[in-house]
Design an enzyme around this catalytic site. Structure first.
Site, PDB file in Angstrom:
ATOM      1  N   LYS A 112      36.165  34.903  61.123  1.00 26.88           N
ATOM      2  CA  LYS A 112      36.893  36.170  61.056  1.00 26.88           C
ATOM      3  C   LYS A 112      36.522  36.990  62.280  1.00 26.88           C
ATOM      4  CE  LYS A 112      37.078  40.624  58.845  1.00 26.88           C
ATOM      5  NZ  LYS A 112      36.364  41.556  57.957  1.00 26.88           N
ATOM      6  N   GLY A 173      35.147  50.433  54.183  1.00 27.23           N
ATOM      7  CA  GLY A 173      34.219  51.080  53.269  1.00 27.23           C
ATOM      8  C   GLY A 173      34.663  52.408  52.712  1.00 27.23           C
ATOM      9  N   ALA A 199      39.770  45.671  54.229  1.00 33.57           N
ATOM     10  CA  ALA A 199      39.146  46.989  54.394  1.00 33.57           C
ATOM     11  C   ALA A 199      39.937  48.084  53.687  1.00 33.57           C
ATOM     12  CB  ALA A 199      38.975  47.360  55.866  1.00 33.57           C
ATOM     13  N   GLY A 200      39.199  48.934  52.986  1.00 25.75           N
ATOM     14  CA  GLY A 200      39.768  50.134  52.391  1.00 25.75           C
ATOM     15  C   GLY A 200      40.033  50.073  50.907  1.00 25.75           C
ATOM     16  N   THR A 222      32.725  46.229  50.125  1.00 26.15           N
ATOM     17  CA  THR A 222      32.121  47.450  49.597  1.00 26.15           C
ATOM     18  C   THR A 222      32.631  47.795  48.206  1.00 26.15           C
ATOM     19  OG1 THR A 222      31.926  48.286  51.861  1.00 26.15           O
ATOM     20  CG2 THR A 222      31.668  49.883  50.092  1.00 26.15           C
TER      21      THR A 222
END
Length: 270
Positions: A112, A173, A199-200, A222
């Site tokens: 990645k 995060g 992400a998010g 996260t």
């Protein structure tokens, strides 16, 4: 039940294909931020994920022989490793990190790619990402690439030869969920490689929304590791991804400004 419905409900016929390999789970998870490696293993097992990502610059996968090794806990016999370049702020850093991962993992080339622009937002530096992707693809790496939610950038990375494109839903995060669903939907519509939100995501409803937009999968860290109960959240995310995928195939009703009766009004008896 028609054949199409059966295919969707039967995960063997609705596999996520990345770089020629079929995966039954569309949820990819990370390995960091847990209380310890034991908790990480429990959450990963509960998630049902088959692809596991680890930050090469932050996780010991053999470069520090005197420290606990993630590979001793999470076996390559059970998962596909996806080493990532988290923490890299230039193409050169990312390229070196991928080369190190290949050396530590006996020639492993699925990675990645993540090149960040600044420490405050952790948004991708797309120009540096292009540079790194060009070099790494020429060296035989199979790139799953983190990028912003720009349809043009996403398409360009696909055309360069990335095996999957991973637009952010929101800052890394942040837990803000899908901030720009129209852009994500456009990226999906234009793609010929898997599109995975990266992400998010904050909670299960965010994961379901991403899948309902037509994304092929989701990578998260996260949202699971930072939850009060990471193992339980991993279970919730697994179900949300599966439900969102089914809802996408089922086809939601159109949104309307006014009400429509649940029961037909034609042919009333009185």
């Amino acid at each position: 039940m028609n054949t199409r419905t059966q295919d969707v409900l039967n995960s063997d016929n609705d596999a996520l294909t990345i770089d020629g390999i079929d995966y039954q789970s569309r949820l990819l998870v990370g390995t960091g931020k847990y209380a310890d490696l034991h908790q990480a293993k429990q959450a990963i097992d509960m998630s049902g994920a088959e692809i596991i990502t680890m930050a090469v610059r932050r996780t010991n996968i053999g470069q520090n022989p005197d420290e606990p090794n993630l590979l001793d806990i999470i076996s390559p016999d059970d998962y596909t490793y996806l080493p990532n370049t988290a923490g890299c702020y230039s193409a050169d850093e990312a390229i070196r990190t991928c080369r190190l991962a290949r050396e530590l993992l006996d020639g492993h080339t699925l990675v990645k790619l993540e090149v960040l622009g600044d420490e405050k937002t952790l948004f991708p530096d797309v120009a540096e990402t292009f540079k790194a992707a060009e070099v790494l693809i020429k060296e035989g790496f199979r790139i799953m690439v983190y990028t912003n939610d720009d349809p043009i950038a996403a398409k360009r990375l696909e055309e360069m030869g990335c095996v999957a494109v991973m637009p952010l839903a929101a800052p890394i995060g942040s837990g803000l969920g899908i901030r720009n669903p129209l852009n994500i939907a456009t990226i999906v519509e234009n793609a010929n490689v898997p599109i995975l939100v990266d992400a998010g995501v904050g909670t299960a409803s965010d994961a379901a929304i991403a899948m309902e937009l037509g994304c092929d999968g989701i990578l998260m860290q996260t949202a699971i590791a930072g939850a009060k109960d990471p193992v339980l959240m991993a279970s919730a995310m697994k179900k949300a991804v599966e439900a969102g995928r089914e809802a996408y195939h089922a086809g939601r009703i159109p949104k309307k400004r006014y009400a429509t009766a649940s029961s037909p009004v034609d042919g009333l008896f009185f």
